[in-house]
Design an enzyme around this catalytic site. Structure first.
Site, PDB file in Angstrom:
ATOM      1  N   TRP A  42     -54.271  37.748  29.107  1.00  0.00           N
ATOM      2  CA  TRP A  42     -53.127  39.494  29.298  1.00  0.00           C
ATOM      3  C   TRP A  42     -52.236  40.159  28.706  1.00  0.00           C
ATOM      4  CZ3 TRP A  42     -51.558  39.630  34.729  1.00  0.00           C
ATOM      5  CH2 TRP A  42     -50.696  41.219  34.807  1.00  0.00           C
ATOM      6  N   GLU A  78     -50.243  30.758  33.095  1.00  0.00           N
ATOM      7  CA  GLU A  78     -51.260  29.451  33.695  1.00  0.00           C
ATOM      8  C   GLU A  78     -51.647  28.430  32.619  1.00  0.00           C
ATOM      9  OE1 GLU A  78     -52.436  32.924  34.639  1.00  0.00           O
ATOM     10  OE2 GLU A  78     -51.872  31.656  36.426  1.00  0.00           O
ATOM     11  N   ASP A 105     -39.522  46.376  33.978  1.00  0.00           N
ATOM     12  CA  ASP A 105     -38.990  47.268  35.019  1.00  0.00           C
ATOM     13  C   ASP A 105     -39.304  46.302  36.924  1.00  0.00           C
ATOM     14  OD1 ASP A 105     -37.808  49.064  33.798  1.00  0.00           O
ATOM     15  OD2 ASP A 105     -39.340  50.295  34.916  1.00  0.00           O
ATOM     16  N   THR A 106     -39.864  45.208  36.311  1.00  0.00           N
ATOM     17  CA  THR A 106     -39.912  43.936  37.502  1.00  0.00           C
ATOM     18  C   THR A 106     -39.817  42.653  37.336  1.00  0.00           C
ATOM     19  OG1 THR A 106     -41.939  42.359  38.272  1.00  0.00           O
ATOM     20  CG2 THR A 106     -42.436  43.750  36.532  1.00  0.00           C
ATOM     21  N   HIS A 108     -40.990  39.914  37.645  1.00  0.00           N
ATOM     22  CA  HIS A 108     -41.839  39.272  37.506  1.00  0.00           C
ATOM     23  C   HIS A 108     -41.915  38.488  35.944  1.00  0.00           C
ATOM     24  CE1 HIS A 108     -46.076  37.743  38.540  1.00  0.00           C
ATOM     25  NE2 HIS A 108     -46.225  37.836  38.015  1.00  0.00           N
ATOM     26  N   PHE A 134     -45.177  25.956  21.379  1.00  0.00           N
ATOM     27  CA  PHE A 134     -44.603  27.155  22.322  1.00  0.00           C
ATOM     28  C   PHE A 134     -45.206  28.669  21.764  1.00  0.00           C
ATOM     29  CE2 PHE A 134     -41.971  30.606  24.350  1.00  0.00           C
ATOM     30  CZ  PHE A 134     -41.722  29.319  25.553  1.00  0.00           C
ATOM     31  N   ARG A 148     -44.576  40.636  15.810  1.00  0.00           N
ATOM     32  CA  ARG A 148     -45.105  39.203  15.882  1.00  0.00           C
ATOM     33  C   ARG A 148     -46.452  39.132  15.589  1.00  0.00           C
ATOM     34  NH1 ARG A 148     -40.331  42.043  17.482  1.00  0.00           N
ATOM     35  NH2 ARG A 148     -38.589  40.453  16.779  1.00  0.00           N
TER      36      ARG A 148
HETATM   37  N1  INI Z   1     -48.889  37.707  32.151  1.00  0.00           N
HETATM   38  C1  INI Z   1     -48.851  37.019  30.736  1.00  0.00           C
HETATM   39  O1  INI Z   1     -49.592  36.301  30.143  1.00  0.00           O
HETATM   40  N2  INI Z   1     -48.265  38.723  30.423  1.00  0.00           N
HETATM   41  C2  INI Z   1     -47.327  39.002  30.842  1.00  0.00           C
HETATM   42  O2  INI Z   1     -46.294  40.354  30.824  1.00  0.00           O
HETATM   43  C3  INI Z   1     -47.707  38.987  32.024  1.00  0.00           C
HETATM   44  N3  INI Z   1     -46.850  40.203  33.512  1.00  0.00           N
HETATM   45  O3  INI Z   1     -46.436  41.041  33.020  1.00  0.00           O
HETATM   46  O4  INI Z   1     -47.061  39.634  34.766  1.00  0.00           O
HETATM   47  C4  INI Z   1     -48.537  38.421  32.794  1.00  0.00           C
HETATM   48  N4  INI Z   1     -48.061  37.903  34.378  1.00  0.00           N
HETATM   49  C5  INI Z   1     -49.904  37.039  34.975  1.00  0.00           C
HETATM   50  C6  INI Z   1     -49.043  35.597  35.005  1.00  0.00           C
HETATM   51  O5  INI Z   1     -49.163  34.960  34.227  1.00  0.00           O
HETATM   52  C7  INI Z   1     -50.279  35.083  36.097  1.00  0.00           C
HETATM   53  O6  INI Z   1     -51.346  34.869  35.333  1.00  0.00           O
HETATM   54  C8  INI Z   1     -50.781  35.624  37.449  1.00  0.00           C
HETATM   55  O7  INI Z   1     -49.096  35.993  38.021  1.00  0.00           O
HETATM   56  C9  INI Z   1     -51.458  34.567  38.040  1.00  0.00           C
HETATM   57  O8  INI Z   1     -50.620  32.852  38.337  1.00  0.00           O
END
Ligand code: INI
Length: 172
Positions: A42, A78, A105-106, A108, A134, A148
Site C-alpha cells: 500500500w 498485515e 478523512d477516515t 481507518h 518500526f 522521509r
Molecule cells: N494500509 C496502508 O499501508 N496504508 C494506508 O494508508 C492504508 N489506508 O489508508 O487505509 C492502509 N489500509 C489497508 C490496511 O493496511 C489493510 O491492508 C486492510 O485493512 C486489510 O487488512
C-alpha cells in the site's frame, strides 16, 4: 553558544538517514548475519523507496544480499502477522517493518496505525527475542511521506536498517 547548541540539538535528527558510520559494527561481524524486511505494498511509491533505502544500507554495512529476506504484504495492517512469523523462525538477527499510512478523512488511519504499532510492540516484548524495527511512516500528507522516503528528511528505510544492525549487535 547556547543558541548554537540548541540549534544543533533541534536539527540533529531531522534527517533520518544521518548516522555515525564509525559507531556501527564492523562488516566482518555483519556479513554473516541475516536480516528480514517486511514491506507493505500500500502506498508503494513510498514503501518501495523505503525498501531501497533499507537494502542499500544493509549492503553498505556489509550484509550479504543473500542474507536479506524480503517479504511483501498488502498493507501496513498485515506487517505484524508477517513480522511475527519471521521472528518465530529464529533465523534473522532482526526484522524490519516498512509501511506508509497517510491521514485521510477516515478513522481507518487511526485503526491501521494503532494496529501495527501495537502489533510490533507486542512482538518486541515476546519470547522470540528478535528485535522488530518500526519503519512505518504515519503522516498527514503524501509530501511528508515523500520527504522521509528519500527526500529532504532522508529515508526512514535507512534509519530502520541502521537500527536493525545496532539492535542485533548489542553486547549484553
Ligand atoms: N494500509 C496502508 O499501508 N496504508 C494506508 O494508508 C492504508 N489506508 O489508508 O487505509 C492502509 N489500509 C489497508 C490496511 O493496511 C489493510 O491492508 C486492510 O485493512 C486489510 O487488512
Amino acid at each position: 553558544m547556547a543558541f548554537l547548541i540548541q540549534f544543533i540539538m533541534a536539527t540533529k535528527y531531522k534527517n533520518l538517514s544521518d548516522y555515525d558510520v564509525d559507531a556501527m559494527p564492523s562488516s566482518e561481524i555483519v556479513e554473516n548475519q541475516s536480516y528480514a524486511i517486511v514491506v507493505a505494498d500500500w502506498n508503494s511509491e513510498i514503501t518501495f523507496a523505503l525498501l531501497d533505502g533499507a537494502i542499500d544500507t544493509f549492503l553498505q554495512q556489509g550484509v550479504k544480499s543473500e542474507n536479506i529476506k524480503v517479504v511483501h504484504v498488502p498493507g501496513a495492517f498485515e506487517l505484524t502477522y508477517a513480522a511475527n512469523k519471521l521472528a518465530s523462525l529464529q533465523k534473522y538477527r532482526a526484522v524490519i517493518t516498512l509501511g506508509c499510512v497517510i491521514q485521510g478523512d477516515t478513522p481507518h488511519f487511526d485503526y491501521v496505525c494503532q494496529g501495527v504499532t501495537y502489533g510490533v510492540a507486542k512482538i518486541n516484548a515476546s519470547d522470540y527475542m528478535c528485535p522488530v524495527i518500526f519503519g512505518v511512516l504515519t503522516t498527514n500528507t503524501l509530501q511528508q511521506s515523500l520527504d522521509r522516503a528519500g527526500g529532504i528528511h532522508g529515508n526512514k528505510g535507512t534509519e530502520a536498517a541502521v537500527t536493525a544492525i545496532k539492535m542485533a549487535n548489542i553486547v549484553w
